[in-house]
Design a protein around this motif. Structure first.
Motif, PDB file in Angstrom:
ATOM      1  N   GLY A  23     135.377  -2.014  51.525  1.00  0.00           N
ATOM      2  CA  GLY A  23     134.308  -2.779  52.163  1.00  0.00           C
ATOM      3  C   GLY A  23     132.949  -2.167  51.904  1.00  0.00           C
ATOM      4  N   LEU A  24     132.868  -0.824  51.963  1.00  0.00           N
ATOM      5  CA  LEU A  24     131.599  -0.152  51.678  1.00  0.00           C
ATOM      6  C   LEU A  24     131.226  -0.311  50.208  1.00  0.00           C
ATOM      7  CD1 LEU A  24     129.297   1.594  52.720  1.00  0.00           C
ATOM      8  CD2 LEU A  24     130.680   3.622  52.232  1.00  0.00           C
ATOM      9  N   ALA A  25     132.227  -0.229  49.323  1.00  0.00           N
ATOM     10  CA  ALA A  25     131.946  -0.398  47.897  1.00  0.00           C
ATOM     11  C   ALA A  25     131.416  -1.799  47.582  1.00  0.00           C
ATOM     12  CB  ALA A  25     133.213  -0.118  47.086  1.00  0.00           C
ATOM     13  N   LEU A  26     131.938  -2.815  48.274  1.00  0.00           N
ATOM     14  CA  LEU A  26     131.466  -4.187  48.044  1.00  0.00           C
ATOM     15  C   LEU A  26     130.197  -4.504  48.827  1.00  0.00           C
ATOM     16  CD1 LEU A  26     134.871  -6.119  48.091  1.00  0.00           C
ATOM     17  CD2 LEU A  26     133.397  -5.716  46.121  1.00  0.00           C
ATOM     18  N   ALA A  27     129.940  -3.741  49.896  1.00  0.00           N
ATOM     19  CA  ALA A  27     128.736  -4.000  50.695  1.00  0.00           C
ATOM     20  C   ALA A  27     127.466  -3.649  49.931  1.00  0.00           C
ATOM     21  CB  ALA A  27     128.792  -3.203  52.002  1.00  0.00           C
ATOM     22  N   LEU A  28     127.539  -2.668  49.051  1.00  0.00           N
ATOM     23  CA  LEU A  28     126.337  -2.261  48.302  1.00  0.00           C
ATOM     24  C   LEU A  28     125.822  -3.382  47.403  1.00  0.00           C
ATOM     25  CD1 LEU A  28     127.288   1.443  47.495  1.00  0.00           C
ATOM     26  CD2 LEU A  28     125.658   0.592  49.181  1.00  0.00           C
ATOM     27  N   PRO A  29     126.670  -3.989  46.540  1.00  0.00           N
ATOM     28  CA  PRO A  29     126.137  -5.116  45.759  1.00  0.00           C
ATOM     29  C   PRO A  29     125.906  -6.377  46.599  1.00  0.00           C
ATOM     30  CG  PRO A  29     128.460  -4.791  45.283  1.00  0.00           C
ATOM     31  CD  PRO A  29     128.037  -3.633  46.112  1.00  0.00           C
ATOM     32  N   ALA A  30     126.508  -6.442  47.804  1.00  0.00           N
ATOM     33  CA  ALA A  30     126.348  -7.634  48.644  1.00  0.00           C
ATOM     34  C   ALA A  30     125.105  -7.561  49.515  1.00  0.00           C
ATOM     35  CB  ALA A  30     127.574  -7.822  49.530  1.00  0.00           C
ATOM     36  N   ALA A  31     124.374  -6.432  49.453  1.00  0.00           N
ATOM     37  CA  ALA A  31     123.200  -6.259  50.313  1.00  0.00           C
ATOM     38  C   ALA A  31     121.948  -6.077  49.461  1.00  0.00           C
ATOM     39  CB  ALA A  31     123.385  -5.052  51.224  1.00  0.00           C
ATOM     40  N   ARG A  32     120.823  -6.444  50.031  1.00  0.00           N
ATOM     41  CA  ARG A  32     119.522  -6.177  49.417  1.00  0.00           C
ATOM     42  C   ARG A  32     119.068  -4.811  49.931  1.00  0.00           C
ATOM     43  NH1 ARG A  32     116.756 -10.126  47.116  1.00  0.00           N
ATOM     44  NH2 ARG A  32     117.801 -11.696  48.411  1.00  0.00           N
ATOM     45  N   LEU A  33     119.069  -3.811  49.048  1.00  0.00           N
ATOM     46  CA  LEU A  33     118.839  -2.441  49.477  1.00  0.00           C
ATOM     47  C   LEU A  33     117.405  -2.196  49.924  1.00  0.00           C
ATOM     48  CD1 LEU A  33     120.955  -0.572  46.772  1.00  0.00           C
ATOM     49  CD2 LEU A  33     121.634  -1.316  49.053  1.00  0.00           C
ATOM     50  N   LEU A  40     120.970  -9.143  42.168  1.00  0.00           N
ATOM     51  CA  LEU A  40     121.556 -10.256  41.417  1.00  0.00           C
ATOM     52  C   LEU A  40     123.014 -10.507  41.795  1.00  0.00           C
ATOM     53  CD1 LEU A  40     120.029  -9.461  37.897  1.00  0.00           C
ATOM     54  CD2 LEU A  40     119.200 -11.082  39.616  1.00  0.00           C
ATOM     55  N   ALA A  41     123.721  -9.434  42.199  1.00  0.00           N
ATOM     56  CA  ALA A  41     125.139  -9.591  42.537  1.00  0.00           C
ATOM     57  C   ALA A  41     125.355  -9.931  44.005  1.00  0.00           C
ATOM     58  CB  ALA A  41     125.898  -8.305  42.197  1.00  0.00           C
ATOM     59  N   ARG A  42     124.279 -10.089  44.757  1.00  0.00           N
ATOM     60  CA  ARG A  42     124.409 -10.282  46.206  1.00  0.00           C
ATOM     61  C   ARG A  42     125.198 -11.543  46.551  1.00  0.00           C
ATOM     62  NH1 ARG A  42     121.271 -12.760  50.347  1.00  0.00           N
ATOM     63  NH2 ARG A  42     121.292 -11.579  52.315  1.00  0.00           N
ATOM     64  N   LEU A  75     133.574 -11.759  49.467  1.00  0.00           N
ATOM     65  CA  LEU A  75     133.879 -11.288  50.819  1.00  0.00           C
ATOM     66  C   LEU A  75     134.273 -12.449  51.730  1.00  0.00           C
ATOM     67  CD1 LEU A  75     131.004  -8.662  51.292  1.00  0.00           C
ATOM     68  CD2 LEU A  75     133.427  -8.209  50.858  1.00  0.00           C
ATOM     69  N   ASN A  76     133.580 -13.580  51.583  1.00  0.00           N
ATOM     70  CA  ASN A  76     133.932 -14.764  52.378  1.00  0.00           C
ATOM     71  C   ASN A  76     135.353 -15.229  52.067  1.00  0.00           C
ATOM     72  OD1 ASN A  76     131.419 -14.785  53.561  1.00  0.00           O
ATOM     73  ND2 ASN A  76     130.557 -16.316  52.179  1.00  0.00           N
ATOM     74  N   ALA A  77     135.712 -15.195  50.789  1.00  0.00           N
ATOM     75  CA  ALA A  77     137.052 -15.638  50.394  1.00  0.00           C
ATOM     76  C   ALA A  77     138.122 -14.700  50.956  1.00  0.00           C
ATOM     77  CB  ALA A  77     137.151 -15.692  48.869  1.00  0.00           C
TER      78      ALA A  77
END
Length: 265
Positions: free
Chosen positions: A91-101, A108-110, A117-119
């Motif tokens: 979850g932490l690994a996917l949260a980084l590209p899913a967030a605007r830092l 671009l990968a957000r 994550l929704n799926a």
């Protein structure tokens, strides 16, 4: 010239509109469902429920069966703990590209990562377990993977929101000094959100204990498998022992999670 409405007034109107819409939805739900309240609270239903509950007593407390239930409880606890740990890491690994830092981050990968994550979290744990049983086989391995997959979607989204909502000041100060994105995350963002990450993970662990107890119904091991087996054979005294073990296990994990939160606070 008419003055613009105050922002608080606009928010109050929106909140009232949302509340009214939710109330209308609840009323429409009652109207569309065939709820037989009179039959549910009738004397015949009360007598039937009384007979059914009486069949559970006394629980089967024979040493052999209690040892079997104890082992299944440990299996359920291990499934939930391992599944939650795997989910927290992914979850932490996917949260980084899913967030605007930061504000200038193109991210671009957000959107595609959030779709992923929704799926993951849209499919319930029970369905994931049924699908994974085909590849992982019967037993706790499929249940652990099902918990990990679903919880990854939940924690990934929560972690991403926590990253986006943290203060940008410390990260900005490091970026001006030439620090890279990894160092900014480790030294500015992570210290701010770490209590939230731990709190979210502990909360999901509590939920996963309950989910792990149910996953055994489809053959994913643990207390749920014992429950499905003995309930299917109408061994009500043994079923009562399994249900009692579930209650004690959930209470134990809730207490442990609460103590961990207090220590971290």
């Amino acid at each position: 010239m008419k003055p613009c409405p105050a922002p608080q007034a606009q928010l109050s109107r929106r909140g009232l509109a949302v509340l009214l819409a939710m109330l209308a939805l609840v009323v429409a739900s009652f109207g569309s469902l065939d709820l037989q309240w009179a039959q549910m609270f009738s004397a015949d239903a009360a007598r039937s429920m009384g007979r059914f509950v009486a069949e559970f007593f006394p629980p089967d407390l024979s040493p052999v069966f209690v040892a079997k239930v104890g082992w299944a409880s440990l299996e359920t606890l291990a499934m939930s703990a391992l599944g939650s740990l795997i989910a927290a890491l992914f979850g932490l690994a996917l949260a980084l590209p899913a967030a605007r830092l930061h504000g200038q981050d193109a991210a671009l990968a957000r959107r595609p990562t959030r779709w992923l994550l929704n799926a993951l979290r849209a499919v319930p744990e029970l369905v994931w377990a049924s699908l994974l049983l085909i590849s992982a086989g019967l037993g706790p391995f499929a249940g652990t993977l099902a918990l990990a997959v679903h919880t990854t979607g939940v924690l990934g989204r929560l972690f991403a929101e926590a990253i986006e909502n943290c203060a940008e000041g410390p990260g900005f100060a490091l970026r001006v000094q030439g620090a890279g994105s990894l160092r900014v995350f480790l030294y500015a963002t992570l210290p701010q959100i770490l209590p939230q990450l731990i709190s979210y993970t502990l909360y999901r662990w509590e939920n996963n204990i309950r989910a792990a107890a149910v996953l055994g119904v489809v053959g994913a091991g643990g207390l749920g498998q014992l429950l499905a087996f003995h309930m299917g054979l109408f061994h009500m005294h043994k079923t009562a022992t399994v249900l009692l073990a579930m209650l004690l296990l959930v209470a134990l994990v809730d207490l442990l999670s609460d103590r961990l939160r207090r220590v971290l606070a």
